[in-house]
Write a protein that holds these residues in place. Structure first.
Motif, PDB file in Angstrom:
ATOM      1  N   SER A 118       0.806  -1.223   0.000  1.00 18.39           N
ATOM      2  CA  SER A 118       0.000   0.000   0.000  1.00 18.39           C
ATOM      3  C   SER A 118       0.840   1.276   0.000  1.00 18.39           C
ATOM      4  N   VAL A 119       2.159   1.130  -0.087  1.00 16.46           N
ATOM      5  CA  VAL A 119       3.050   2.298  -0.130  1.00 16.46           C
ATOM      6  C   VAL A 119       3.794   2.262  -1.466  1.00 16.46           C
ATOM      7  N   PRO A 120       3.634   3.296  -2.308  1.00 15.23           N
ATOM      8  CA  PRO A 120       4.364   3.299  -3.588  1.00 15.23           C
ATOM      9  C   PRO A 120       5.864   3.143  -3.325  1.00 15.23           C
ATOM     10  N   CYS A 121       6.423   2.041  -3.851  1.00  9.51           N
ATOM     11  CA  CYS A 121       7.800   1.698  -3.472  1.00  9.51           C
ATOM     12  C   CYS A 121       8.733   1.571  -4.669  1.00  9.51           C
ATOM     13  N   GLY A 122       8.336   2.084  -5.804  1.00 12.87           N
ATOM     14  CA  GLY A 122       9.246   2.057  -6.933  1.00 12.87           C
ATOM     15  C   GLY A 122       8.741   1.222  -8.087  1.00 12.87           C
ATOM     16  N   GLN A 123       9.657   0.836  -8.957  1.00 12.30           N
ATOM     17  CA  GLN A 123       9.320   0.226 -10.239  1.00 12.30           C
ATOM     18  C   GLN A 123       8.567  -1.095 -10.138  1.00 12.30           C
ATOM     19  N   GLY A 124       8.746  -1.885  -9.094  1.00 14.68           N
ATOM     20  CA  GLY A 124       8.059  -3.164  -8.974  1.00 14.68           C
ATOM     21  C   GLY A 124       6.838  -3.130  -8.074  1.00 14.68           C
ATOM     22  N   HIS A 125       6.393  -1.946  -7.678  1.00  8.81           N
ATOM     23  CA  HIS A 125       5.292  -1.791  -6.718  1.00  8.81           C
ATOM     24  C   HIS A 125       4.013  -2.498  -7.163  1.00  8.81           C
ATOM     25  N   LEU A 126       3.628  -2.342  -8.405  1.00  8.04           N
ATOM     26  CA  LEU A 126       2.360  -2.913  -8.870  1.00  8.04           C
ATOM     27  C   LEU A 126       2.350  -4.435  -8.842  1.00  8.04           C
ATOM     28  N   ASN A 127       3.511  -5.059  -8.835  1.00 16.09           N
ATOM     29  CA  ASN A 127       3.599  -6.519  -8.806  1.00 16.09           C
ATOM     30  C   ASN A 127       3.839  -7.073  -7.405  1.00 16.09           C
ATOM     31  N   MET A 128       3.870  -6.209  -6.394  1.00 14.55           N
ATOM     32  CA  MET A 128       4.140  -6.643  -5.027  1.00 14.55           C
ATOM     33  C   MET A 128       2.843  -7.136  -4.400  1.00 14.55           C
ATOM     34  N   LYS A 129       2.590  -8.437  -4.551  1.00 12.88           N
ATOM     35  CA  LYS A 129       1.341  -9.031  -4.087  1.00 12.88           C
ATOM     36  C   LYS A 129       1.605 -10.405  -3.484  1.00 12.88           C
ATOM     37  N   ALA A 130       0.696 -10.816  -2.619  1.00  8.01           N
ATOM     38  CA  ALA A 130       0.667 -12.166  -2.063  1.00  8.01           C
ATOM     39  C   ALA A 130      -0.804 -12.516  -1.859  1.00  8.01           C
ATOM     40  N   LYS A 131      -1.062 -13.712  -1.387  1.00  4.59           N
ATOM     41  CA  LYS A 131      -2.444 -14.176  -1.174  1.00  4.59           C
ATOM     42  C   LYS A 131      -2.629 -14.569   0.297  1.00  4.59           C
ATOM     43  N   LEU A 132      -3.826 -14.240   0.828  1.00  3.25           N
ATOM     44  CA  LEU A 132      -4.252 -14.744   2.115  1.00  3.25           C
ATOM     45  C   LEU A 132      -5.324 -15.782   1.821  1.00  3.25           C
ATOM     46  N   ILE A 133      -5.103 -17.006   2.278  1.00  2.00           N
ATOM     47  CA  ILE A 133      -6.062 -18.079   2.068  1.00  2.00           C
ATOM     48  C   ILE A 133      -6.704 -18.393   3.409  1.00  2.00           C
ATOM     49  N   VAL A 134      -8.017 -18.155   3.496  1.00  4.24           N
ATOM     50  CA  VAL A 134      -8.784 -18.457   4.697  1.00  4.24           C
ATOM     51  C   VAL A 134      -9.475 -19.790   4.450  1.00  4.24           C
TER      52      VAL A 134
END
Length: 136
Positions: A118-134
């Motif tokens: 949620s913090v703009p962190c540079g060139q790879g920001h848009l791809n910085m993701k993970a999954k929460l599986i409930v």
């Protein structure tokens, strides 16, 4: 006038790019999750809450997915190892950034949810993701 606009843009660019150069750490939870086969499952804490520790480096979280049990409280802690990042799980109203690097919520809906930076962190920001599986 053009010089002022260019200067303002240059300063904005410097701030955006320098966000990944800052280091901020959070205290780990009392009882951390366990890692198995590339996923982290929540460890049980004193109050029965499951703990998830998200470790952020430049443009990635340490795990591609984190698993918790439905119906239990989940305490999420963000640790910035490299750069300055945030973590957001919109479906559970979790937003870790700034001074708020730990939050507890009720995992009351089974499914798979996005964890995003949620913090703009540079060139790879848009791809910085993970999954929460409930899991139910």
């Amino acid at each position: 006038m053009k010089k002022l606009i260019v200067l303002a843009l240059a300063i904005s660019l410097v701030f955006a790019l320098s966000a990944c150069g800052k280091k901020e750490t959070a205290q780990p939870p009392a009882a951390g999750g366990t890692t198995t086969g590339g996923t982290t499952t929540g460890g049980a804490a004193a109050g029965g809450a499951q703990n998830i520790k998200l470790t952020a480096t430049n443009w990635k979280f340490d795990q591609p997915e984190y698993k918790v049990k439905q119906g239990q409280d989940v305490t999420v802690t963000l640790e910035n190892k490299e750069g300055l990042h945030g973590a957001q799980i919109k479906d559970f109203n979790v937003n870790l950034s700034g001074n708020t690097l730990t939050k507890t919520f009720k995992a009351d809906k089974a499914g798979t949810y996005d964890i995003i930076c949620s913090v703009p962190c540079g060139q790879g920001h848009l791809n910085m993701k993970a999954k929460l599986i409930v899991e139910s």
